[in-house]
Design a protein around this motif. Structure first.
Motif, PDB file in Angstrom:
ATOM      1  N   GLY A   4      14.320  47.423  34.298  1.00 46.94           N
ATOM      2  CA  GLY A   4      13.622  45.979  34.365  1.00 46.94           C
ATOM      3  C   GLY A   4      12.544  46.004  33.082  1.00 46.94           C
ATOM      4  O   GLY A   4      12.749  45.129  32.229  1.00 46.94           O
ATOM      5  N   LEU A   8      13.362  43.711  29.735  1.00 47.69           N
ATOM      6  CA  LEU A   8      12.312  42.655  29.393  1.00 47.69           C
ATOM      7  C   LEU A   8      12.049  43.005  27.845  1.00 47.69           C
ATOM      8  O   LEU A   8      11.873  42.017  27.139  1.00 47.69           O
ATOM      9  N   ARG A   9      11.868  44.368  27.501  1.00 53.41           N
ATOM     10  CA  ARG A   9      11.728  44.556  26.007  1.00 53.41           C
ATOM     11  C   ARG A   9      12.940  44.090  25.106  1.00 53.41           C
ATOM     12  O   ARG A   9      12.762  43.632  24.166  1.00 53.41           O
ATOM     13  N   THR A  12      12.823  40.380  24.977  1.00 55.02           N
ATOM     14  CA  THR A  12      11.927  39.931  24.035  1.00 55.02           C
ATOM     15  C   THR A  12      12.265  39.858  22.463  1.00 55.02           C
ATOM     16  O   THR A  12      12.386  39.014  21.717  1.00 55.02           O
ATOM     17  N   THR A  60      18.394  35.892  28.729  1.00 58.97           N
ATOM     18  CA  THR A  60      17.639  37.153  29.365  1.00 58.97           C
ATOM     19  C   THR A  60      18.398  37.810  30.564  1.00 58.97           C
ATOM     20  O   THR A  60      18.361  38.742  30.755  1.00 58.97           O
ATOM     21  N   PHE A  64      19.652  41.682  31.261  1.00 59.31           N
ATOM     22  CA  PHE A  64      19.190  42.524  32.450  1.00 59.31           C
ATOM     23  C   PHE A  64      20.363  42.696  33.203  1.00 59.31           C
ATOM     24  O   PHE A  64      20.393  44.228  33.424  1.00 59.31           O
TER      25      PHE A  64
END
Length: 88
Positions: A4, A8-9, A12, A60, A64
């Motif tokens: 997770g 997220l990194r 971004t 996103t 993931f």
């Protein structure tokens, strides 16, 4: 690092890179705006703005899902012997 946190990194980083490409040589102050504000300023019309935000959301989730799948594969692969991917 958890999947997770990695997602997220990476998400971004992808979003920042896309925004830099999108802005190109445009106004320097816009480079520091949050993505939602940048979409509001640069994309005409509420419908198109929502579409752009939805696309970033889909990116996103895709990142993931890919990281989650890769992480699961590595765990399974490294827990069995012999495994052709055990060097990962």
């Amino acid at each position: 690092m958890s999947a997770g946190a990695a997602a997220l990194r990476l998400g971004t980083t992808v979003a920042k890179t896309a925004a830099d490409i999108w802005l190109g040589g445009r106004r320097q102050q816009e480079r520091h705006l949050p993505l939602a504000e940048l979409v509001r300023v640069r994309v005409p019309g509420l419908r198109l703005q929502r579409g752009v935000k939805r696309q970033f959301g889909q990116i996103t989730y895709a990142v993931f899902d890919r990281l989650e799948m890769t992480s699961a594969y590595r765990w399974v692969c490294m827990s069995c012997l012999p495994c052709p991917g055990s060097h990962i």
